[in-house]
Scaffold this active site. Structure first.
Site, short mmCIF file in Angstrom:
data_model
loop_
_atom_site.label_atom_id
_atom_site.label_comp_id
_atom_site.label_asym_id
_atom_site.label_seq_id
_atom_site.Cartn_x
_atom_site.Cartn_y
_atom_site.Cartn_z
N CYS A 1 47.78 39.22 9.88
CA CYS A 1 49.05 39.18 9.15
C CYS A 1 50.17 39.44 10.15
CB CYS A 1 49.06 40.25 8.06
SG CYS A 1 48.90 41.92 8.74
N CYS B 1 53.78 48.92 10.78
CA CYS B 1 54.14 47.68 10.09
C CYS B 1 55.41 47.91 9.27
CB CYS B 1 53.00 47.28 9.15
SG CYS B 1 53.43 45.89 8.09
N HIS C 1 42.70 57.68 4.80
CA HIS C 1 43.11 56.44 5.50
C HIS C 1 44.37 56.76 6.31
CE1 HIS C 1 44.71 52.40 6.19
NE2 HIS C 1 43.47 51.98 6.00
N GLU D 1 47.01 55.18 6.96
CA GLU D 1 48.28 54.84 6.30
C GLU D 1 48.68 55.91 5.29
OE1 GLU D 1 50.18 51.65 3.24
OE2 GLU D 1 48.66 50.84 4.60
N THR E 1 49.58 49.98 1.21
CA THR E 1 49.88 48.54 1.22
C THR E 1 48.64 47.66 1.17
OG1 THR E 1 49.89 48.43 3.63
CG2 THR E 1 52.00 48.89 2.56
N SER F 1 38.38 49.04 7.90
CA SER F 1 39.52 48.25 7.41
C SER F 1 39.55 48.23 5.89
CB SER F 1 39.42 46.82 7.96
OG SER F 1 40.30 45.97 7.28
N ASN G 1 41.73 46.75 3.83
CA ASN G 1 42.00 45.44 3.20
C ASN G 1 40.76 44.55 3.25
OD1 ASN G 1 42.51 43.01 5.24
ND2 ASN G 1 43.28 44.86 6.23
#
Length: 315
Positions: free
Chosen positions: A18, A102, A130, A132, A171, A229, A231
Site C-alpha cells: 500500500c 503511515c 500490536h 499500531e 487501521t 501482519s 492485515n
C-alpha cells in the site's frame, strides 16, 4: 510424462504494498543514501521478513527499542507509529530521527488527541500488543484510552460518562468485524462520537473486498504475508467468510504444503499490504511448475494514493 492437471489462479487486485508501506520502505532507502550505513530502524519498518532482509543488506539495522541505537546515527520509526515518548526521548538525546508512521495512522493519532482535548473518554478498537495499538495508546497519558477487541468487550465496557464518548480504530482490522463492534457500541451509547472518515485504511478495505470476490467459490485461497501482519491475517479470515473452502497464510512459495492442492481446481491468490510483488510471482511460478495454470486477474478497485516523503528526506 504425465499430463499436468489444470489449475485456475484467481489473482486479486489490489494486493500487496500500500502507499504507507511504499513510503516507509522509501524512507529507509533514502535515509541510507543521505546519511550512509548504518541507519537504525526501531521495530520492523513493515511486517515482512523479506522486506527487512533486503533493507538489512543495504545497511539498515533493526532494533526493538531506542536505547539500542547509538546517538550518532539516524533512527527511523516504523510505519505502525510510536508512542509520543519515543520521539521525545530521541530529541532529548539529540538524535537525528525520521518518522515513517503511515499518514493514515497519524490521522488516528490526531483524532484521539482532538477527542481528548474535548474532554471525551476514548475507546480504541484494535488488537492488544500490536505496534499500531501501542503507538496510538501512547499518544495520550496512560488510562485515557480503553482498548476494545471484541463485541463482548464492547458489551462489558463501563465508561465514566456514557454521554461523553468517542471511538477510533486500528487501521488494519477486518471491516466486517469492526462494524459489529461499532454497532454494539452505538447501540449502547447512541451519542458516541465517530471518526470523520472511517479509520480502517483504504488499502485494508480494498484488499478485503478483492478477497471476498476471489474467495467466493474458491477451493483454496493463499494469502502471502507475515504471521505478525494484522492485515494479512484478516485476509485469511475474510476469504473463509466469503466462501473459500480453505485459506492459508504463507510467507512465500516455499511455505506451501502441496497436499493442500489435492482435489483443488480454483485457487485465490493475494498478498497483504506489506508483502512485495516478487513473492506473488514466486507462488505463481511454483504453481506453473506443477499444474497447467490459467491466470485470472480479478480487479475490484484502482489505487492511485501516494504519500510524500518527510521534508528532511525530500530536500
Amino acid at each position: 510424462m504425465t499430463e499436468r492437471r489444470p489449475l485456475t489462479i484467481r489473482l486479486a487486485t489490489p494486493r500487496g504494498f500500500c502507499a504507507g508501506v511504499d513510503r516507509a520502505i522509501q524512507i529507509v532507502e533514502e535515509a541510507l543514501k543521505k546519511w550512509g550505513a548504518p541507519v537504525y530502524v526501531r521495530h520492523e519498518i513493515v511486517h515482512n521478513a523479506h522486506v527487512v532482509s533486503r533493507l538489512e543488506a543495504l545497511g539498515a539495522v533493526f532494533v526493538e527499542e531506542l536505547e539500542d541505537c547509538p546517538e550518532d546515527r539516524p533512527v527511523i520509526f516504523s510505519a505502525h507509529g510510536v508512542p509520543k515518548s519515543v520521539p521525545a526521548e530521541a530529541q532529548r538525546r539529540n538524535m537525528i530521527y525520521v518518522d515513517a508512521t503511515c499518514p493514515l495512522v497519524s490521522k488516528v493519532h490526531v483524532e484521539a488527541e482532538r477527542h481528548d482535548r474535548e474532554g471525551k473518554e476514548i475507546v480504541l478498537i484494535g488488537h492488544e500488543g500490536h505496534p499500531e495499538v501501542i503507538g496510538t495508546m501512547g499518544q495520550l497519558p496512560e488510562g485515557r484510552i480503553t482498548l476494545i477487541e471484541t463485541v463482548e468487550d464492547a458489551m462489558a465496557f463501563e465508561p465514566a460518562n456514557p454521554a461523553n464518548l468517542a471511538f477510533v480504530t486500528q487501521t488494519t482490522l477486518s471491516v466486517d468485524d469492526t462494524a459489529d463492534i461499532v454497532a454494539a457500541l452505538q447501540a449502547r451509547f447512541p451519542g458516541i462520537s465517530t471518526p470523520h472518515k472511517e479509520d480502517i485504511c483504504y488499502a485494508t478495505t480494498n484488499r478485503q473486498e478483492a478477497v471476498k470476490v476471489i474467495g467466493a467459490g474458491a477451493d483454496l485461497v493463499l494469502v502471502i504475508g507475515a504471521e505478525t501482519s494484522s492485515n494479512s491475517k484478516r485476509l485469511v479470515e475474510v476469504a473463509l467468510r466469503a466462501g473459500a473452502k480453505r485459506s492459508e497464510l504463507i510467507a512465500a512459495a516455499e511455505n506451501i504444503d502441496w497436499a493442500w492442492f489435492e482435489g483443488v481446481t480454483t485457487v485465490g491468490l493475494t498478498a497483504g499490504a506489506s508483502a512485495p510483488e516478487d513473492l506473488v510471482q514466486g507462488v505463481i511460478d511454483a504453481c506453473c511448475e506443477r499444474f497447467d495454470v490459467t491466470l485470472d486477474s480479478v480487479e475490484t478497485a484502482k489505487e492511485t494514493v501516494t504519500f510524500k516523503l518527510p521534508r528532511v528526506l525530500a530536500d
